[in-house]
Design a protein around this motif. Structure first.
Motif, PDB file in Angstrom:
ATOM      1  N   ARG A 177       0.831  -1.214   0.000  1.00 12.58           N
ATOM      2  CA  ARG A 177       0.000   0.000   0.000  1.00 12.58           C
ATOM      3  C   ARG A 177       0.864   1.262   0.000  1.00 12.58           C
ATOM      4  O   ARG A 177       0.444   2.302  -0.520  1.00 12.58           O
ATOM      5  CB  ARG A 177      -0.926   0.009   1.222  1.00 12.58           C
ATOM      6  N   TYR A 178       2.039   1.182   0.564  1.00  9.90           N
ATOM      7  CA  TYR A 178       3.002   2.291   0.547  1.00  9.90           C
ATOM      8  C   TYR A 178       3.768   2.322  -0.779  1.00  9.90           C
ATOM      9  O   TYR A 178       3.930   3.380  -1.404  1.00  9.90           O
ATOM     10  CB  TYR A 178       3.981   2.116   1.711  1.00  9.90           C
ATOM     11  N   GLY A 179       4.237   1.169  -1.221  1.00  6.96           N
ATOM     12  CA  GLY A 179       5.171   1.109  -2.337  1.00  6.96           C
ATOM     13  C   GLY A 179       4.582   1.411  -3.692  1.00  6.96           C
ATOM     14  O   GLY A 179       5.219   2.090  -4.514  1.00  6.96           O
ATOM     15  N   LEU A 180       3.370   0.940  -3.951  1.00  8.39           N
ATOM     16  CA  LEU A 180       2.818   1.129  -5.283  1.00  8.39           C
ATOM     17  C   LEU A 180       2.490   2.592  -5.582  1.00  8.39           C
ATOM     18  O   LEU A 180       2.924   3.128  -6.615  1.00  8.39           O
ATOM     19  CB  LEU A 180       1.596   0.240  -5.487  1.00  8.39           C
ATOM     20  N   PRO A 181       1.758   3.302  -4.713  1.00  5.48           N
ATOM     21  CA  PRO A 181       1.515   4.720  -5.018  1.00  5.48           C
ATOM     22  C   PRO A 181       2.794   5.552  -5.017  1.00  5.48           C
ATOM     23  O   PRO A 181       2.936   6.470  -5.833  1.00  5.48           O
ATOM     24  CB  PRO A 181       0.544   5.176  -3.913  1.00  5.48           C
ATOM     25  N   LEU A 182       3.731   5.216  -4.107  1.00  6.88           N
ATOM     26  CA  LEU A 182       4.979   5.982  -4.084  1.00  6.88           C
ATOM     27  C   LEU A 182       5.786   5.730  -5.355  1.00  6.88           C
ATOM     28  O   LEU A 182       6.378   6.654  -5.917  1.00  6.88           O
ATOM     29  CB  LEU A 182       5.809   5.618  -2.852  1.00  6.88           C
ATOM     30  N   GLY A 183       5.797   4.496  -5.822  1.00  4.45           N
ATOM     31  CA  GLY A 183       6.487   4.196  -7.068  1.00  4.45           C
ATOM     32  C   GLY A 183       5.882   4.932  -8.245  1.00  4.45           C
ATOM     33  O   GLY A 183       6.593   5.405  -9.142  1.00  4.45           O
ATOM     34  N   GLU A 184       4.566   5.050  -8.265  1.00  3.15           N
ATOM     35  CA  GLU A 184       3.909   5.816  -9.336  1.00  3.15           C
ATOM     36  C   GLU A 184       4.271   7.292  -9.243  1.00  3.15           C
ATOM     37  O   GLU A 184       4.498   7.959 -10.259  1.00  3.15           O
ATOM     38  CB  GLU A 184       2.395   5.619  -9.271  1.00  3.15           C
ATOM     39  N   ALA A 185       4.326   7.816  -8.015  1.00  2.00           N
ATOM     40  CA  ALA A 185       4.724   9.213  -7.836  1.00  2.00           C
ATOM     41  C   ALA A 185       6.161   9.427  -8.314  1.00  2.00           C
ATOM     42  O   ALA A 185       6.481  10.445  -8.942  1.00  2.00           O
ATOM     43  CB  ALA A 185       4.590   9.611  -6.365  1.00  2.00           C
ATOM     44  N   PHE A 186       7.024   8.466  -8.026  1.00  2.26           N
ATOM     45  CA  PHE A 186       8.413   8.510  -8.502  1.00  2.26           C
ATOM     46  C   PHE A 186       8.446   8.601 -10.024  1.00  2.26           C
ATOM     47  O   PHE A 186       9.172   9.411 -10.601  1.00  2.26           O
ATOM     48  CB  PHE A 186       9.150   7.257  -8.025  1.00  2.26           C
ATOM     49  N   GLN A 187       7.638   7.767 -10.691  1.00  2.00           N
ATOM     50  CA  GLN A 187       7.630   7.767 -12.149  1.00  2.00           C
ATOM     51  C   GLN A 187       7.063   9.063 -12.706  1.00  2.00           C
ATOM     52  O   GLN A 187       7.557   9.583 -13.715  1.00  2.00           O
ATOM     53  CB  GLN A 187       6.838   6.582 -12.682  1.00  2.00           C
ATOM     54  N   LEU A 188       6.046   9.608 -12.058  1.00  2.00           N
ATOM     55  CA  LEU A 188       5.493  10.884 -12.526  1.00  2.00           C
ATOM     56  C   LEU A 188       6.521  12.005 -12.417  1.00  2.00           C
ATOM     57  O   LEU A 188       6.595  12.874 -13.291  1.00  2.00           O
ATOM     58  CB  LEU A 188       4.231  11.236 -11.736  1.00  2.00           C
ATOM     59  N   ARG A 189       7.308  11.984 -11.334  1.00  2.00           N
ATOM     60  CA  ARG A 189       8.392  12.964 -11.222  1.00  2.00           C
ATOM     61  C   ARG A 189       9.397  12.764 -12.347  1.00  2.00           C
ATOM     62  O   ARG A 189       9.894  13.727 -12.947  1.00  2.00           O
ATOM     63  CB  ARG A 189       9.077  12.823  -9.854  1.00  2.00           C
ATOM     64  N   ASP A 190       9.686  11.508 -12.667  1.00  2.00           N
ATOM     65  CA  ASP A 190      10.605  11.196 -13.756  1.00  2.00           C
ATOM     66  C   ASP A 190      10.050  11.714 -15.084  1.00  2.00           C
ATOM     67  O   ASP A 190      10.796  12.225 -15.925  1.00  2.00           O
ATOM     68  CB  ASP A 190      10.818   9.682 -13.828  1.00  2.00           C
ATOM     69  N   ASP A 191       8.741  11.579 -15.269  1.00  2.00           N
ATOM     70  CA  ASP A 191       8.096  12.068 -16.492  1.00  2.00           C
ATOM     71  C   ASP A 191       8.252  13.584 -16.635  1.00  2.00           C
ATOM     72  O   ASP A 191       8.515  14.091 -17.739  1.00  2.00           O
ATOM     73  CB  ASP A 191       6.607  11.710 -16.496  1.00  2.00           C
ATOM     74  N   ILE A 192       8.078  14.286 -15.528  1.00  2.00           N
ATOM     75  CA  ILE A 192       8.237  15.745 -15.563  1.00  2.00           C
ATOM     76  C   ILE A 192       9.684  16.114 -15.888  1.00  2.00           C
ATOM     77  O   ILE A 192       9.949  17.003 -16.707  1.00  2.00           O
ATOM     78  CB  ILE A 192       7.792  16.375 -14.226  1.00  2.00           C
ATOM     79  N   LEU A 193      10.627  15.420 -15.261  1.00  2.00           N
ATOM     80  CA  LEU A 193      12.041  15.700 -15.518  1.00  2.00           C
ATOM     81  C   LEU A 193      12.413  15.390 -16.967  1.00  2.00           C
ATOM     82  O   LEU A 193      13.282  16.055 -17.545  1.00  2.00           O
ATOM     83  CB  LEU A 193      12.923  14.889 -14.563  1.00  2.00           C
ATOM     84  N   GLY A 194      11.755  14.390 -17.561  1.00  2.00           N
ATOM     85  CA  GLY A 194      12.039  14.046 -18.949  1.00  2.00           C
ATOM     86  C   GLY A 194      11.621  15.121 -19.922  1.00  2.00           C
ATOM     87  O   GLY A 194      12.091  15.155 -21.068  1.00  2.00           O
ATOM     88  N   VAL A 195      10.753  16.039 -19.484  1.00  2.00           N
ATOM     89  CA  VAL A 195      10.285  17.136 -20.340  1.00  2.00           C
ATOM     90  C   VAL A 195      10.868  18.482 -19.893  1.00  2.00           C
ATOM     91  O   VAL A 195      11.260  19.302 -20.730  1.00  2.00           O
ATOM     92  CB  VAL A 195       8.743  17.207 -20.341  1.00  2.00           C
ATOM     93  N   TYR A 196      10.945  18.679 -18.580  1.00  2.00           N
ATOM     94  CA  TYR A 196      11.342  19.988 -18.051  1.00  2.00           C
ATOM     95  C   TYR A 196      12.674  19.984 -17.301  1.00  2.00           C
ATOM     96  O   TYR A 196      13.112  21.032 -16.837  1.00  2.00           O
ATOM     97  CB  TYR A 196      10.258  20.513 -17.097  1.00  2.00           C
ATOM     98  N   GLY A 197      13.309  18.826 -17.178  1.00  2.00           N
ATOM     99  CA  GLY A 197      14.510  18.725 -16.354  1.00  2.00           C
ATOM    100  C   GLY A 197      15.700  19.504 -16.903  1.00  2.00           C
ATOM    101  O   GLY A 197      15.825  19.722 -18.114  1.00  2.00           O
ATOM    102  N   ASP A 198      16.580  19.895 -16.001  1.00  3.99           N
ATOM    103  CA  ASP A 198      17.819  20.587 -16.357  1.00  3.99           C
ATOM    104  C   ASP A 198      18.829  19.536 -16.825  1.00  3.99           C
ATOM    105  O   ASP A 198      19.201  18.650 -16.053  1.00  3.99           O
ATOM    106  CB  ASP A 198      18.349  21.326 -15.127  1.00  3.99           C
ATOM    107  N   PRO A 199      19.297  19.602 -18.071  1.00  2.00           N
ATOM    108  CA  PRO A 199      20.229  18.590 -18.575  1.00  2.00           C
ATOM    109  C   PRO A 199      21.489  18.445 -17.741  1.00  2.00           C
ATOM    110  O   PRO A 199      22.068  17.356 -17.677  1.00  2.00           O
ATOM    111  CB  PRO A 199      20.562  19.085 -19.990  1.00  2.00           C
ATOM    112  N   THR A 200      21.921  19.521 -17.083  1.00  2.92           N
ATOM    113  CA  THR A 200      23.124  19.427 -16.253  1.00  2.92           C
ATOM    114  C   THR A 200      22.882  18.577 -15.020  1.00  2.92           C
ATOM    115  O   THR A 200      23.830  18.088 -14.402  1.00  2.92           O
ATOM    116  CB  THR A 200      23.612  20.826 -15.829  1.00  2.92           C
ATOM    117  N   ARG A 201      21.622  18.388 -14.662  1.00  8.89           N
ATOM    118  CA  ARG A 201      21.294  17.553 -13.503  1.00  8.89           C
ATOM    119  C   ARG A 201      20.791  16.171 -13.921  1.00  8.89           C
ATOM    120  O   ARG A 201      21.105  15.171 -13.277  1.00  8.89           O
ATOM    121  CB  ARG A 201      20.236  18.234 -12.627  1.00  8.89           C
ATOM    122  N   THR A 202      20.004  16.117 -15.003  1.00 10.06           N
ATOM    123  CA  THR A 202      19.443  14.831 -15.419  1.00 10.06           C
ATOM    124  C   THR A 202      20.425  13.995 -16.225  1.00 10.06           C
ATOM    125  O   THR A 202      20.287  12.775 -16.316  1.00 10.06           O
ATOM    126  CB  THR A 202      18.184  15.030 -16.272  1.00 10.06           C
TER     127      THR A 202
END
Length: 356
Positions: A229-254
């Motif tokens: 119950r903790y891991g699945l929603p948190l893992g989805e949140a992790f992926q959504l953050r990854d999705d945002i970084l894939g579009v808006y992330g700073d290349p020097t950091r990503t």
């Protein structure tokens, strides 16, 4: 051997020490077969040891500790095997996406393509690089088994955790296929994006490592249920953050070019929500730009603007907050080791608020 409780920095050091030791032995094996395999050993060492947040071993470790498991170097070595599953997935993912960089360095297939060109070998340089990367990814997946079973843990302990380890590797491969399928079919539904996020990343980043660690500790069913119950929603949140970084992330950091997910045509939750909310003109522009490897900076900016104007970025940020809150609530009412509970809260923050 019982050791003092480890904080995140110390745990990361111990995981990397276990990886170093294992890779030294594997290097000797490869070079013993043929010195021509030295570049293979070099590439795997560079990929596994340079970069990476060690999130999966961390979730597994604190799942293990939270379930009452006692610290040992053998446990840390077993959990370090997760890094080879991760390496295999990323190496293959870069081949499938045609990504030239990973963590600010040439991707594995690009590294071997460049070696082919530099030495003036016969045949297709790109074909050679792709073949080499596929094989290196396969080696990493095989080595995940070797490190796990050579960790020094008792066979009965390993047998308890084997089902979660096997499920994790099947799930991430299934998720990768669904991701590739969505790109060629053009499926932009929120439902499909959610399924891909769940299996390609969410389960093998958080839920399965937690359950893997819990199984090593012989956790009771209520603890395993709480971890899911903790891991699945948190893992989805992790992926959504990854999705945002894939579009808006700073290349020097990503370590990847800006807007790379757009050029690769990723059908993420962020993109799916934008398609759902955009008007006809916006959808046409999104379809034209997504998956275009020649999309320039102006094109990336245009797609970003559509995503923001449709409210997709705001909705995705809000969804991250909702999923993270849901995950943390799941830890209430179940008995866990106090330090482990604290670290699971910290890991939730690290997984969802990162900038790279």
């Amino acid at each position: 051997m019982n050791l003092a409780p480890a904080d995140r920095a110390d745990l990361r050091f111990r995981v990397e020490r276990a990886l170093n030791s294992f890779l030294s032995r594997q290097r000797a094996r490869l070079v013993g077969i043929d010195p021509a395999l030295r570049p293979v050993a070099d590439a795997i060492e560079d990929f596994v040891l340079n970069g990476g947040k060690r999130l999966r071993p961390a979730f597994a470790y604190w799942g293990y500790r939270g379930a009452g498991g006692e610290d040992s170097d053998e446990v840390v070595a077993a959990l370090a095997a997760l890094e080879f599953v991760q390496a295999s997935a990323l190496i293959h993912d870069d081949v499938m996406d045609g990504s030239d960089t990973r963590r600010g360095r040439p991707s594995v297939h690009r590294r071997f393509t460049d070696a082919h060109l530099a030495d003036g070998w016969a045949g297709d340089p790109q074909g050679y690089g792709t073949a080499a990367a596929i094989l290196l990814g396969d080696i990493c997946l095989a080595w995940s088994d070797e490190l796990l079973h050579g960790s020094g843990l008792k066979p009965v302990t390993l047998a308890r955790a084997r089902p979660d380890f096997d499920e994790m590797r099947t799930e991430v491969s299934a998720g990768q296929y669904l991701d590739v399928l969505a790109q060629v079919t053009g499926d932009t539904s929120v439902e499909r994006a959610g399924t891909i996020a769940r299996y390609k990343s969410a389960k093998y980043t958080v839920e399965r490592p937690l359950l893997f660690g819990a199984a090593l500790a012989d956790a009771p069913a209520p603890v395993r249920a709480a971890f899911s119950r903790y891991g699945l929603p948190l893992g989805e949140a992790f992926q959504l953050r990854d999705d945002i970084l894939g579009v808006y992330g700073d290349p020097t950091r990503t370590g990847k070019p800006a807007g790379d997910d757009l050029r690769e045509g990723k059908r993420t939750y962020l993109v799916a929500v934008a398609f759902e909310a955009a008007g006809p003109a916006g959808r046409r522009t999104l379809r034209a730009g997504l998956g275009n490897p020649d999309l320039d900076g102006a094109g990336v900016t245009q797609l970003r603007q559509i995503i923001e104007e449709t409210g997709a970025l705001e909705r995705t940020e809000r969804r991250i907050d909702e999923l993270t809150a849901e995950a943390l609530i799941a830890l209430d009412g179940v008995y866990l080791d106090g330090e482990a509970l604290k670290m699971l809260h910290e890991l939730a923050e690290a997984a969802t608020r990162r900038l790279d």
